[in-house]
Design a protein around this motif. Structure first.
Motif, PDB file in Angstrom:
ATOM      1  N   ASP A  59     103.009  -6.859 -20.370  1.00 35.88           N
ATOM      2  CA  ASP A  59     104.193  -7.389 -19.695  1.00 35.88           C
ATOM      3  C   ASP A  59     104.352  -8.883 -19.963  1.00 35.88           C
ATOM      4  O   ASP A  59     105.463  -9.370 -20.211  1.00 35.88           O
ATOM      5  N   ALA A  60     103.248  -9.624 -19.934  1.00 37.99           N
ATOM      6  CA  ALA A  60     103.303 -11.062 -20.225  1.00 37.99           C
ATOM      7  C   ALA A  60     103.709 -11.303 -21.678  1.00 37.99           C
ATOM      8  O   ALA A  60     104.498 -12.208 -21.965  1.00 37.99           O
ATOM      9  N   ALA A  61     103.191 -10.493 -22.577  1.00 33.16           N
ATOM     10  CA  ALA A  61     103.544 -10.608 -23.992  1.00 33.16           C
ATOM     11  C   ALA A  61     105.028 -10.300 -24.201  1.00 33.16           C
ATOM     12  O   ALA A  61     105.722 -11.002 -24.939  1.00 33.16           O
ATOM     13  N   ARG A  62     105.519  -9.269 -23.530  1.00 26.94           N
ATOM     14  CA  ARG A  62     106.934  -8.910 -23.630  1.00 26.94           C
ATOM     15  C   ARG A  62     107.815 -10.049 -23.140  1.00 26.94           C
ATOM     16  O   ARG A  62     108.830 -10.383 -23.741  1.00 26.94           O
ATOM     17  N   ASP A  63     107.424 -10.667 -22.018  1.00 27.14           N
ATOM     18  CA  ASP A  63     108.203 -11.779 -21.472  1.00 27.14           C
ATOM     19  C   ASP A  63     108.238 -12.968 -22.417  1.00 27.14           C
ATOM     20  O   ASP A  63     109.208 -13.728 -22.410  1.00 27.14           O
ATOM     21  N   ALA A  64     107.197 -13.142 -23.223  1.00 22.14           N
ATOM     22  CA  ALA A  64     107.133 -14.260 -24.154  1.00 22.14           C
ATOM     23  C   ALA A  64     107.937 -13.998 -25.435  1.00 22.14           C
ATOM     24  O   ALA A  64     108.294 -14.934 -26.139  1.00 22.14           O
ATOM     25  N   LEU A  65     108.227 -12.725 -25.712  1.00 21.94           N
ATOM     26  CA  LEU A  65     109.009 -12.371 -26.900  1.00 21.94           C
ATOM     27  C   LEU A  65     110.474 -12.211 -26.548  1.00 21.94           C
ATOM     28  O   LEU A  65     110.815 -11.950 -25.390  1.00 21.94           O
TER      29      LEU A  65
END
Length: 70
Positions: A59-65
């Motif tokens: 989820d954190a990775a998705r938010d950063a992309l």
């Protein structure tokens, strides 16, 4: 059995299942996006000193992309 960086883990657990579900939900089968998401997830894990991929990492990775919502 889950595999992370070539190491087999014999005990699939809820965390692994949740992480796989988060990856599937986020990427919807788009292999290029899977690669981008996992690369960003690796950065998130390194910054936070984590050794497992979790749904929260994804989820954190998705938010950063920049990922579309469709």
């Amino acid at each position: 059995m889950a595999v992370l960086r070539g190491e087999a883990q014999d005990v699939p657990d809820v965390t692994t299942t949740d992480a796989i579900a988060a990856i599937t939900r986020t990427t919807a089968g788009n292999f290029r996006l899977v690669t981008r998401l996992l690369n960003q997830g690796e950065r998130v894990m390194k910054l936070n000193g984590l050794d497992r991929v979790t749904a929260e990492v994804i989820d954190a990775a998705r938010d950063a992309l920049v990922v579309g919502t469709n």
